[in-house]
Write an enzyme that holds these catalytic residues in place. Structure first.
Site, PDB file in Angstrom:
ATOM      1  N   CYS A  88       0.808  -1.228   0.000  1.00  0.00           N
ATOM      2  CA  CYS A  88       0.000   0.000   0.000  1.00  0.00           C
ATOM      3  C   CYS A  88       0.838   1.273   0.000  1.00  0.00           C
ATOM      4  O   CYS A  88       0.331   2.345  -0.308  1.00  0.00           O
ATOM      5  CB  CYS A  88      -0.931   0.018   1.208  1.00  0.00           C
ATOM      6  SG  CYS A  88      -1.942  -1.468   1.346  1.00  0.00           S
ATOM      7  N   HIS A 349      -9.307   2.363  -2.625  1.00  0.00           N
ATOM      8  CA  HIS A 349      -7.916   2.064  -2.269  1.00  0.00           C
ATOM      9  C   HIS A 349      -7.284   1.130  -3.304  1.00  0.00           C
ATOM     10  O   HIS A 349      -7.112  -0.064  -3.063  1.00  0.00           O
ATOM     11  CB  HIS A 349      -7.898   1.443  -0.871  1.00  0.00           C
ATOM     12  CG  HIS A 349      -6.550   1.108  -0.333  1.00  0.00           C
ATOM     13  ND1 HIS A 349      -5.365   1.608  -0.840  1.00  0.00           N
ATOM     14  CD2 HIS A 349      -6.189   0.297   0.705  1.00  0.00           C
ATOM     15  CE1 HIS A 349      -4.353   1.131  -0.159  1.00  0.00           C
ATOM     16  NE2 HIS A 349      -4.823   0.323   0.789  1.00  0.00           N
ATOM     17  N   CYS A 378      -0.654   2.915   6.150  1.00  0.00           N
ATOM     18  CA  CYS A 378      -0.187   1.651   6.708  1.00  0.00           C
ATOM     19  C   CYS A 378       0.076   0.702   5.545  1.00  0.00           C
ATOM     20  O   CYS A 378      -0.453   0.875   4.448  1.00  0.00           O
ATOM     21  CB  CYS A 378      -1.199   1.062   7.684  1.00  0.00           C
ATOM     22  SG  CYS A 378      -2.843   0.764   6.993  1.00  0.00           S
TER      23      CYS A 378
END
Length: 393
Positions: A88, A349, A378
């Site tokens: 991510c 996302h 994160c």
């Protein structure tokens, strides 16, 4: 030390899983932005020193998706490119690598960002290369395993959020309320045209008729309420509280920016948006990966010689409402300054792109009153990355 500036920053709309971008490869989304940045800045493509793009779900795309995006985006073959995978954090890590290459004097101009098409991630048939002797075989979902599974504990990222729920005593209602707030802020921003300056429309050719042009994020939902979200079943644990409604989505999209030395920007008469002040990365127990931004933010602030109170606006990736709430509790962030246009729960996302997406959204909020911003994400496996930027003066 060389000042590193961000001279252009754009993103595509974010598509929902199986939505408008399901047939558009990640590298085409990236190429669209590269082409736009070159056109918008008037930069000679041959002056770009390197292209660095985050991309997590690379299986089946072909060699080095960043190179594909660069070439399809109109850059000459002399411009090198490489792909980054820090899950991510990939998009923001790519920008940090661009920053580092400029500070060290290796590069002057870098195109950096992230791209992801989770809808196109393939199913894998492991151990099939040399054939099966007998018995049933199964497929592995590359999206779930390579992008959303903690390899150390062999469970979904959602369980790491459930672990934070237990550790911090976060209620289901708190999570659902957080998710509703994210959606409401995104709806308001979308209706007011607040994303228009950062979004580059994507044209999708059709077999018949005119192309479809995607101009808005597909995941933003009106009329979401705590009552409606409370009816959703737990997604990862029988007696859990993390649901599809209070977690980020599975999405497709890209974000890109032009990273330059200040001297080169002046030489080319390009007006920067912001200065990159510093970065921070941090690691924690993978089972509670969502709390890692706390350490990353602290390091980024220290390296930028700033305090939390100096930050005017925060863009923190909302992997899960529970994760975001845990970080907020540790850092004691002022809610009116955090994700003021909504976050990943509403916007989406696309994992390899999100690190660049949050920074793009942040940059387009800087003005004479909002001068300093911080972004963080994160990262699956127990990590996080953060960056601090200031309006260019």
């Amino acid at each position: 030390m060389t000042r590193v500036v961000l001279a252009a920053a754009y993103r595509t709309p974010i598509g929902v899983f199986g939505g408008a971008f399901k047939d558009v490869p990640a590298y085409d989304l990236g190429a669209t932005l590269i082409e736009h940045i070159i056109k918008e800045t008037g930069l000679n493509p041959s002056e770009i020193d390197e292209v660095i793009i985050g991309n997590v779900l690379q299986a089946g795309q072909g060699q080095n998706p960043a190179r594909i995006a660069a070439m399809k985006g109109g850059l000459p073959e002399t411009v090198p490119a490489f792909t980054v995978n820090k899950v991510c954090g990939s998009g923001l890590k790519s920008i940090q690598l661009a920053y580092q290459s400029i500070v060290t004097g290796e590069n002057d101009i870098v195109l950096a960002g992230g791209m992801e098409n989770m809808s196109q991630s393939p199913m894998l048939v492991n151990n099939s290369r040399f054939g099966f002797k007998m018995g049933h075989q199964s497929m592995v979902d590359s999206m779930v395993y390579d992008g959303l599974t903690d390899v150390f504990n062999q469970y979904h990222m959602g369980i790491t959020a459930e672990n934070l729920v237990e550790q911090y005593g976060i209620s289901r209602e708190e999570q659902d309320t957080f998710a509703v707030n994210s959606q409401q802020k995104a709806v308001r921003a979308q209706q007011n045209g607040e994303f228009d300056s950062e979004i580059v429309p994507v044209s999708i050719p059709q077999r018949k008729g005119e192309p479809i042009v995607v101009t808005k994020d597909e995941g933003v939902r009106e009329n979401v309420s705590v009552e409606k979200l409370s009816r959703l079943r737990p997604a990862f644990k029988k007696d859990g509280t993390v649901t599809a409604g209070n977690a980020s989505g599975i999405n497709d999209g890209a974000a890109m920016m032009l990273v330059m030395s200040e001297d080169k920007a002046k030489e080319l008469n390009i007006e920067p948006l912001a200065v990159l002040d510093g970065f921070g990365s941090h690691g924690v127990d993978p089972s509670i990966m969502g709390i890692a931004p706390v350490g990353a933010v602290e390091k980024a602030l220290k390296r930028s010689k700033k305090e939390l109170s100096d930050i005017d606006v925060f863009e923190l990736n909302e992997a899960f409402a529970a994760q975001s709430l845990a970080v907020d509790r540790e850092l004691k962030l002022p809610p009116e300054k955090v994700n003021v246009k909504g976050g990943a729960i509403a916007l989406g996302h696309p994992i390899g792109a999100s690190g660049a997406r949050v920074l793009v959204t942040l940059l387009h909020q800087l003005n004479d009153e909002v001068e300093t911003g911080l972004t963080s994400l994160c990262i699956g496996g127990g990590q996080a990355i953060a960056a601090v930027v200031s309006k260019y003066k």
